[in-house]
Design an enzyme around this catalytic site. Structure first.
Site, PDB file in Angstrom:
ATOM      1  N   ASP A 163       0.848  -1.198   0.000  1.00 48.05           N
ATOM      2  CA  ASP A 163       0.000   0.000   0.000  1.00 48.05           C
ATOM      3  C   ASP A 163       0.887   1.253   0.000  1.00 48.05           C
ATOM      4  O   ASP A 163       1.818   1.336  -0.807  1.00 48.05           O
ATOM      5  CB  ASP A 163      -0.952  -0.043   1.199  1.00 48.05           C
ATOM      6  CG  ASP A 163      -2.017   1.043   1.176  1.00 48.05           C
ATOM      7  OD1 ASP A 163      -2.673   1.205   0.134  1.00 48.05           O
ATOM      8  OD2 ASP A 163      -2.179   1.736   2.189  1.00 48.05           O
ATOM      9  N   TYR A 286      -3.751  11.259   1.646  1.00 52.22           N
ATOM     10  CA  TYR A 286      -4.776  11.320   0.603  1.00 52.22           C
ATOM     11  C   TYR A 286      -4.946  12.757   0.106  1.00 52.22           C
ATOM     12  O   TYR A 286      -4.997  13.018  -1.100  1.00 52.22           O
ATOM     13  CB  TYR A 286      -6.106  10.783   1.127  1.00 52.22           C
ATOM     14  CG  TYR A 286      -6.150   9.286   1.216  1.00 52.22           C
ATOM     15  CD1 TYR A 286      -6.582   8.515   0.141  1.00 52.22           C
ATOM     16  CD2 TYR A 286      -5.752   8.625   2.373  1.00 52.22           C
ATOM     17  CE1 TYR A 286      -6.615   7.130   0.215  1.00 52.22           C
ATOM     18  CE2 TYR A 286      -5.781   7.244   2.461  1.00 52.22           C
ATOM     19  CZ  TYR A 286      -6.205   6.502   1.375  1.00 52.22           C
ATOM     20  OH  TYR A 286      -6.222   5.134   1.453  1.00 52.22           O
ATOM     21  N   HIS A 338      -4.299  -7.378   1.481  1.00 53.51           N
ATOM     22  CA  HIS A 338      -3.695  -6.050   1.546  1.00 53.51           C
ATOM     23  C   HIS A 338      -2.731  -5.892   2.716  1.00 53.51           C
ATOM     24  O   HIS A 338      -1.763  -5.152   2.638  1.00 53.51           O
ATOM     25  CB  HIS A 338      -4.844  -5.047   1.680  1.00 53.51           C
ATOM     26  CG  HIS A 338      -4.480  -3.627   1.440  1.00 53.51           C
ATOM     27  ND1 HIS A 338      -4.285  -3.110   0.189  1.00 53.51           N
ATOM     28  CD2 HIS A 338      -4.311  -2.585   2.297  1.00 53.51           C
ATOM     29  CE1 HIS A 338      -4.015  -1.824   0.270  1.00 53.51           C
ATOM     30  NE2 HIS A 338      -4.014  -1.480   1.544  1.00 53.51           N
TER      31      HIS A 338
END
Length: 360
Positions: A163, A286, A338
């Site tokens: 990630d 983000y 993940h």
């Protein structure tokens, strides 16, 4: 740069306030009769919150966390496990979102036969400070390079991550091939592809379709992070719902969250986010994402152990070969999602041992 020992210690007042808020949670009703179809199932959330308020033993979790050696240096929190073998390769393990250093704690003890293990918290996550400027994967890689070489004094090291951690790991391999012995990622590399093959285009179309269904969480975190953070920083039930939703979706758990994340581990991470008040700052990567630039060719030897999650279904090896100039190891084990280091620690340990042994 000074290295200071660090100990996790959440006050009784914080814990009492947390339990009071949990007991006063106002629960919603399901929007769809199908279990988890519209997000976290309200019945499961009620069960989880009840256990968090009146069953979960934070002090036992805190004792376990503090059994690992924690430190802070230059605003970065990290766990540092010295290996059993003199001259073992240092290895930095980097987590992603909505994860934490806890993701790496199951695999770390399996690595100390050959490696010195360093597990930092990403900037703005839990006990690590936000950067003064924008949050980019390259910027984190530069910080990690300073941590490993200048602060800890290692001349050469390896890197692993998935990630966000996978992106940081890629940048380490691109920027510092003379000091980074090798880089190993579990998140598939998706470079800019000006002339995709038919197989690559089919995968890119699949990924675009998947993102339409999955990307709602990221849309709000990059466009309105402070609005969402105001809710999650005030409601522990909301906080754990937001985290658990992604843990279930992205783990290789077949829809059964607790196959990958038992309640105690899930609530350990949620309590860390709650006590540090950092769910909002964890969104910064983000909000700042447009400041990231494509990773240049990765010159350090590379390895991919592809995670088993919907986003990477049909991923072609050729995409990784476009970015890794020296791809030494590529494997699709078909298990471990993940958060592979937590979900399949033995598998990750074996893969890391195999890859780095091949570089000697």
């Amino acid at each position: 740069m000074d290295i200071e020992p660090f100990r996790i210690s959440v006050s009784d007042d914080v814990l009492a306030d947390l339990r009071e808020r949990l007991r006063r949670t106002r629960f919603t009703t399901a929007s769809d009769a199908t279990y988890w179809a519209a997000g976290v199932d309200p019945g499961y959330l009620r069960e989880l919150v009840g256990y968090w308020a009146d069953g979960f033993d934070w002090r036992a979790a805190e004792t376990w966390l503090n059994s690992f050696p924690h430190f802070k240096a230059g605003g970065v929190h990290f766990v540092h496990l010295r290996g059993d073998r003199a001259g073992g390769l240092p290895l930095i393990l980097t987590h992603g979102w909505p994860s934490s250093f806890v993701e790496m704690l199951r695999v770390a003890p399996l690595l100390t036969d050959e490696f010195d293990v360093v597990i930092p918290s990403l900037p703005g996550f839990l006990f690590s400070d936000l950067p003064a400027g924008v949050f980019t994967r390259r910027g984190v890689a530069e910080t990690w390079h300073t941590l490993m070489t200048r602060t800890l004094g290692y001349e050469r090291f390896g890197a692993f991550g998935g990630d966000i951690g996978g992106g940081v790991t890629q940048w380490l391999g691109a920027l510092y091939p003379d000091e980074v012995a090798g880089v190993h990622v579990t998140s598939a590399v998706i470079p800019d592809v000006p002339d995709p093959t038919a197989e690559e285009q089919a995968y890119l179309d699949h990924l675009a379709a998947y993102d339409v269904r999955d990307q709602g969480y990221s849309e709000i975190m990059w466009s309105r992070p402070d609005t969402l953070a105001a809710a999650l920083n005030d409601s522990p039930a909301g906080l754990v719902a937001w985290i658990a939703d992604k843990y279930r979706d992205w783990s290789d758990c077949g829809g059964d969250l607790e196959r990958s994340w038992d309640k105690d581990t899930l609530l350990t991470i949620a309590t860390l986010y709650w006590a540090t008040g950092t769910i909002g700052s964890s969104f910064r990567q983000y909000y700042d994402y447009p400041n990231n630039r494509p990773v240049p060719p990765i010159l350090a030897p590379g390895a991919v152990t592809l995670s088993n999650e919907p986003a990477f279904t049909g991923y072609p090896r050729s995409l990784a070969e476009r970015l890794f100039a020296d791809l030494r190891h590529y494997r699709v084990p078909g298990r471990g999602g993940h958060f592979m280091a937590h979900e399949e620690p033995a598998q990750v340990s074996e893969e890391l041992h195999r890859f780095f042994a091949s570089l000697r």
